[in-house]
Design a protein around this motif. Structure first.
Motif, PDB file in Angstrom:
ATOM      1  N   PRO A  79       0.805  -1.351  -0.141  1.00 30.68           N
ATOM      2  CA  PRO A  79      -0.123  -0.066  -0.066  1.00 30.68           C
ATOM      3  C   PRO A  79       0.884   1.259  -0.105  1.00 30.68           C
ATOM      4  O   PRO A  79       1.843   1.304   0.657  1.00 30.68           O
ATOM      5  CB  PRO A  79      -0.797  -0.098   1.235  1.00 30.68           C
ATOM      6  N   SER A  80       0.569   2.419  -0.771  1.00 28.30           N
ATOM      7  CA  SER A  80       1.140   3.594  -0.746  1.00 28.30           C
ATOM      8  C   SER A  80       1.190   4.183   0.515  1.00 28.30           C
ATOM      9  O   SER A  80       2.492   4.979   0.669  1.00 28.30           O
ATOM     10  CB  SER A  80       0.573   4.543  -1.851  1.00 28.30           C
ATOM     11  N   SER A  81       0.389   4.126   1.207  1.00 31.34           N
ATOM     12  CA  SER A  81       0.591   4.463   2.661  1.00 31.34           C
ATOM     13  C   SER A  81       1.536   3.890   3.781  1.00 31.34           C
ATOM     14  O   SER A  81       1.815   4.597   4.636  1.00 31.34           O
ATOM     15  CB  SER A  81      -0.925   4.415   3.394  1.00 31.34           C
ATOM     16  N   LEU A  82       1.934   2.671   3.261  1.00 28.09           N
ATOM     17  CA  LEU A  82       3.163   1.988   3.967  1.00 28.09           C
ATOM     18  C   LEU A  82       4.409   2.314   3.535  1.00 28.09           C
ATOM     19  O   LEU A  82       4.888   2.067   2.354  1.00 28.09           O
ATOM     20  CB  LEU A  82       2.702   0.636   3.964  1.00 28.09           C
ATOM     21  N   SER A  83       5.449   2.929   4.569  1.00 28.86           N
ATOM     22  CA  SER A  83       6.520   3.074   4.152  1.00 28.86           C
ATOM     23  C   SER A  83       7.436   2.006   4.674  1.00 28.86           C
ATOM     24  O   SER A  83       7.930   1.889   5.568  1.00 28.86           O
ATOM     25  CB  SER A  83       7.125   4.509   4.818  1.00 28.86           C
ATOM     26  N   LEU A  84       7.760   0.997   3.730  1.00 31.39           N
ATOM     27  CA  LEU A  84       8.450  -0.257   3.882  1.00 31.39           C
ATOM     28  C   LEU A  84       9.886  -0.085   3.454  1.00 31.39           C
ATOM     29  O   LEU A  84      10.159   0.397   2.336  1.00 31.39           O
ATOM     30  CB  LEU A  84       7.789  -1.245   3.393  1.00 31.39           C
ATOM     31  N   TYR A  85      10.947  -0.529   4.047  1.00 30.93           N
ATOM     32  CA  TYR A  85      12.235  -0.591   3.909  1.00 30.93           C
ATOM     33  C   TYR A  85      12.688  -1.949   4.056  1.00 30.93           C
ATOM     34  O   TYR A  85      12.476  -2.773   4.620  1.00 30.93           O
ATOM     35  CB  TYR A  85      13.012   0.418   4.469  1.00 30.93           C
ATOM     36  N   GLU A  86      13.958  -2.152   3.156  1.00 32.61           N
ATOM     37  CA  GLU A  86      14.752  -3.347   3.481  1.00 32.61           C
ATOM     38  C   GLU A  86      16.188  -3.257   3.797  1.00 32.61           C
ATOM     39  O   GLU A  86      16.927  -2.171   3.001  1.00 32.61           O
ATOM     40  CB  GLU A  86      14.723  -4.148   2.235  1.00 32.61           C
ATOM     41  N   SER A  87      16.782  -3.470   4.888  1.00 31.83           N
ATOM     42  CA  SER A  87      18.104  -3.355   5.213  1.00 31.83           C
ATOM     43  C   SER A  87      18.914  -4.915   5.056  1.00 31.83           C
ATOM     44  O   SER A  87      18.555  -5.767   5.623  1.00 31.83           O
ATOM     45  CB  SER A  87      18.167  -3.120   6.577  1.00 31.83           C
ATOM     46  N   LYS A  88      19.886  -4.762   4.217  1.00 33.42           N
ATOM     47  CA  LYS A  88      20.622  -5.977   4.033  1.00 33.42           C
ATOM     48  C   LYS A  88      21.678  -6.025   5.061  1.00 33.42           C
ATOM     49  O   LYS A  88      22.512  -4.996   5.404  1.00 33.42           O
ATOM     50  CB  LYS A  88      21.208  -5.935   2.805  1.00 33.42           C
ATOM     51  N   PHE A  89      21.846  -7.312   5.579  1.00 38.84           N
ATOM     52  CA  PHE A  89      23.128  -7.299   6.662  1.00 38.84           C
ATOM     53  C   PHE A  89      23.839  -8.578   6.275  1.00 38.84           C
ATOM     54  O   PHE A  89      25.007  -8.707   6.996  1.00 38.84           O
ATOM     55  CB  PHE A  89      22.516  -7.396   8.113  1.00 38.84           C
ATOM     56  N   THR A  90      23.619  -9.565   5.404  1.00 38.52           N
ATOM     57  CA  THR A  90      24.622 -10.592   5.065  1.00 38.52           C
ATOM     58  C   THR A  90      24.202 -10.744   3.437  1.00 38.52           C
ATOM     59  O   THR A  90      23.187 -10.045   2.869  1.00 38.52           O
ATOM     60  CB  THR A  90      24.440 -11.900   5.634  1.00 38.52           C
ATOM     61  N   LYS A  91      24.862 -11.522   2.769  1.00 42.24           N
ATOM     62  CA  LYS A  91      24.382 -11.882   1.389  1.00 42.24           C
ATOM     63  C   LYS A  91      22.979 -12.110   1.057  1.00 42.24           C
ATOM     64  O   LYS A  91      22.373 -11.845   0.133  1.00 42.24           O
ATOM     65  CB  LYS A  91      25.453 -12.769   0.799  1.00 42.24           C
ATOM     66  N   GLY A  92      22.595 -12.997   2.037  1.00 37.95           N
ATOM     67  CA  GLY A  92      20.992 -13.394   1.740  1.00 37.95           C
ATOM     68  C   GLY A  92      20.246 -12.862   2.943  1.00 37.95           C
ATOM     69  O   GLY A  92      18.837 -13.466   2.908  1.00 37.95           O
ATOM     70  N   ALA A  93      20.619 -12.396   3.846  1.00 38.35           N
ATOM     71  CA  ALA A  93      19.598 -11.976   4.885  1.00 38.35           C
ATOM     72  C   ALA A  93      19.342 -10.451   5.008  1.00 38.35           C
ATOM     73  O   ALA A  93      20.165  -9.674   4.742  1.00 38.35           O
ATOM     74  CB  ALA A  93      20.242 -12.264   6.288  1.00 38.35           C
ATOM     75  N   ARG A  94      18.073 -10.191   5.218  1.00 34.87           N
ATOM     76  CA  ARG A  94      17.336  -9.044   5.221  1.00 34.87           C
ATOM     77  C   ARG A  94      16.433  -8.711   6.499  1.00 34.87           C
ATOM     78  O   ARG A  94      15.992  -9.490   6.899  1.00 34.87           O
ATOM     79  CB  ARG A  94      16.453  -8.719   4.142  1.00 34.87           C
ATOM     80  N   ILE A  95      16.515  -7.262   6.877  1.00 37.55           N
ATOM     81  CA  ILE A  95      15.768  -6.784   7.636  1.00 37.55           C
ATOM     82  C   ILE A  95      14.544  -5.935   6.885  1.00 37.55           C
ATOM     83  O   ILE A  95      14.760  -5.153   6.287  1.00 37.55           O
ATOM     84  CB  ILE A  95      16.157  -6.008   8.627  1.00 37.55           C
ATOM     85  N   ILE A  96      13.199  -6.487   7.251  1.00 39.33           N
ATOM     86  CA  ILE A  96      12.041  -5.556   6.686  1.00 39.33           C
ATOM     87  C   ILE A  96      11.527  -4.463   7.562  1.00 39.33           C
ATOM     88  O   ILE A  96      11.216  -5.128   8.718  1.00 39.33           O
ATOM     89  CB  ILE A  96      10.823  -6.291   5.934  1.00 39.33           C
ATOM     90  N   TRP A  97      11.458  -3.391   7.735  1.00 34.99           N
ATOM     91  CA  TRP A  97      11.019  -2.394   8.491  1.00 34.99           C
ATOM     92  C   TRP A  97      10.203  -1.271   8.025  1.00 34.99           C
ATOM     93  O   TRP A  97      10.235  -1.137   6.831  1.00 34.99           O
ATOM     94  CB  TRP A  97      12.342  -2.098   9.398  1.00 34.99           C
ATOM     95  N   THR A  98       9.559  -0.638   8.962  1.00 38.39           N
ATOM     96  CA  THR A  98       8.759   0.375   8.534  1.00 38.39           C
ATOM     97  C   THR A  98       8.841   1.497   9.587  1.00 38.39           C
ATOM     98  O   THR A  98       9.354   1.367  10.572  1.00 38.39           O
ATOM     99  CB  THR A  98       7.245  -0.102   8.309  1.00 38.39           C
TER     100      THR A  98
END
Length: 100
Positions: A79-98
């Motif tokens: 949804p456009s109302s949701l500011s969603l981000y992804e942070s990479k911390f290893t080659k295959g691992a991510r943290i999804i945050w808002t």
């Protein structure tokens, strides 16, 4: 926020639920809340991965929301109302945050 825990103080790779002493989260502009399932996954990581995840969370709490390892997510399913981000911390691992 039900089922969330706040990262406060200092954290590192070992010790209690999130650990102790190497990255200080005090005096950073943003608080980090971690939902319970994510906290369990964080504690299950090996020391190197845990340190990478905590470092990525430290950047987020410090307001560093751009760079080669952080991207803003968008698309038809978000949804456009949701500011969603992804942070990479290893080659295959991510943290999804808002923010919010």
């Amino acid at each position: 926020l039900a089922g969330a825990r706040e990262v406060r103080g200092e954290a590192s790779g070992g010790g209690e639920a999130l650990g102790r002493a190497s990255l200080s989260f005090e005096d950073l502009p943003w608080r980090v809340l971690i939902v319970r399932p994510a906290a369990k996954q964080l504690t299950a990581l090996n020391a190197r991965e845990k340190q990478g995840a905590l470092s990525a969370l430290h950047k987020v709490a410090g307001g560093v929301w751009s760079g080669h390892d952080i991207k803003h997510l968008s698309g038809d399913s978000i949804p456009s109302s949701l500011s969603l981000y992804e942070s990479k911390f290893t080659k295959g691992a991510r943290i999804i945050w808002t923010v919010g």
